[in-house]
Write a protein that holds these residues in place. Structure first.
Motif, PDB file in Angstrom:
ATOM      1  N   ASP A  32     115.512  -5.683 -55.672  1.00  0.00           N
ATOM      2  CA  ASP A  32     114.669  -4.901 -56.590  1.00  0.00           C
ATOM      3  C   ASP A  32     113.799  -3.923 -55.807  1.00  0.00           C
ATOM      4  N   GLN A  33     113.172  -4.408 -54.755  1.00  0.00           N
ATOM      5  CA  GLN A  33     112.278  -3.579 -53.950  1.00  0.00           C
ATOM      6  C   GLN A  33     113.042  -2.447 -53.264  1.00  0.00           C
ATOM      7  N   ALA A  34     114.231  -2.752 -52.749  1.00  0.00           N
ATOM      8  CA  ALA A  34     115.046  -1.729 -52.097  1.00  0.00           C
ATOM      9  C   ALA A  34     115.476  -0.666 -53.102  1.00  0.00           C
ATOM     10  N   TYR A  35     115.864  -1.088 -54.295  1.00  0.00           N
ATOM     11  CA  TYR A  35     116.265  -0.135 -55.335  1.00  0.00           C
ATOM     12  C   TYR A  35     115.098   0.764 -55.730  1.00  0.00           C
ATOM     13  N   ASP A  36     113.919   0.184 -55.887  1.00  0.00           N
ATOM     14  CA  ASP A  36     112.738   0.972 -56.246  1.00  0.00           C
ATOM     15  C   ASP A  36     112.496   2.074 -55.214  1.00  0.00           C
ATOM     16  N   ARG A  37     112.644   1.735 -53.962  1.00  0.00           N
ATOM     17  CA  ARG A  37     112.434   2.728 -52.896  1.00  0.00           C
ATOM     18  C   ARG A  37     113.569   3.750 -52.873  1.00  0.00           C
ATOM     19  N   ALA A  38     114.800   3.283 -53.020  1.00  0.00           N
ATOM     20  CA  ALA A  38     115.961   4.174 -52.936  1.00  0.00           C
ATOM     21  C   ALA A  38     115.979   5.196 -54.071  1.00  0.00           C
ATOM     22  N   LYS A  53     102.081 -16.339 -64.949  1.00  0.00           N
ATOM     23  CA  LYS A  53     101.660 -15.747 -63.677  1.00  0.00           C
ATOM     24  C   LYS A  53     101.127 -14.325 -63.876  1.00  0.00           C
ATOM     25  N   GLY A  54     101.566 -13.680 -64.942  1.00  0.00           N
ATOM     26  CA  GLY A  54     101.125 -12.325 -65.219  1.00  0.00           C
ATOM     27  C   GLY A  54     101.909 -11.263 -64.475  1.00  0.00           C
ATOM     28  N   GLU A  55     103.012 -11.668 -63.883  1.00  0.00           N
ATOM     29  CA  GLU A  55     103.878 -10.717 -63.192  1.00  0.00           C
ATOM     30  C   GLU A  55     105.246 -11.331 -62.989  1.00  0.00           C
ATOM     31  N   ARG A  56     106.198 -10.456 -62.738  1.00  0.00           N
ATOM     32  CA  ARG A  56     107.558 -10.898 -62.463  1.00  0.00           C
ATOM     33  C   ARG A  56     107.820 -10.716 -60.981  1.00  0.00           C
ATOM     34  N   PRO A  57     108.234 -11.764 -60.298  1.00  0.00           N
ATOM     35  CA  PRO A  57     108.542 -11.608 -58.876  1.00  0.00           C
ATOM     36  C   PRO A  57     109.695 -10.625 -58.694  1.00  0.00           C
ATOM     37  N   ARG A  58     109.607  -9.811 -57.679  1.00  0.00           N
ATOM     38  CA  ARG A  58     110.632  -8.813 -57.396  1.00  0.00           C
ATOM     39  C   ARG A  58     111.418  -9.261 -56.157  1.00  0.00           C
ATOM     40  N   SER A  59     112.729  -9.238 -56.272  1.00  0.00           N
ATOM     41  CA  SER A  59     113.588  -9.623 -55.151  1.00  0.00           C
ATOM     42  C   SER A  59     113.616  -8.504 -54.114  1.00  0.00           C
ATOM     43  N   LYS A  60     114.195  -8.798 -52.959  1.00  0.00           N
ATOM     44  CA  LYS A  60     114.361  -7.773 -51.930  1.00  0.00           C
ATOM     45  C   LYS A  60     115.248  -6.644 -52.451  1.00  0.00           C
TER      46      LYS A  60
END
Length: 87
Positions: free
Chosen positions: A58-64, A49-56
């Protein structure tokens, strides 16, 4: 390194000298041997796919993690209360 913009090659020279060496195929392949069949299947899907799906989460941690320190601490307290670690 791939996403950086520079004004000229002279400005980039010191960064180029400090950049880590790229991964080596044999070393990556050796690490794959420790994966289970399910993990290898999952990695194969990501590679195709050329990418790794990010969970909710993962996304929350990235923002936090981009919050100022005091806000991160407040968020940790909020989460601890939410999961019942602090009353």
């Amino acid at each position: 390194m791939d996403n950086w913009r520079v004004e000229c090659s002279r400005c980039n020279e010191t960064v180029r000298d400090e950049a880590p060496d790229p991964e080596q195929y044999d070393e990556v392949l050796a690490g794959l041997k420790r994966l289970t069949s399910n993990e290898a299947r999952e990695l194969l899907a990501w590679m195709r796919k050329g990418e790794r799906p990010r969970s909710k989460v993962d996304q929350a941690y990235d923002r936090a993690r981009k919050l100022p320190h005091s806000d991160r601490e407040a968020l940790v307290d909020h989460l601890a209360k939410r999961v019942g670690e602090i009353s």
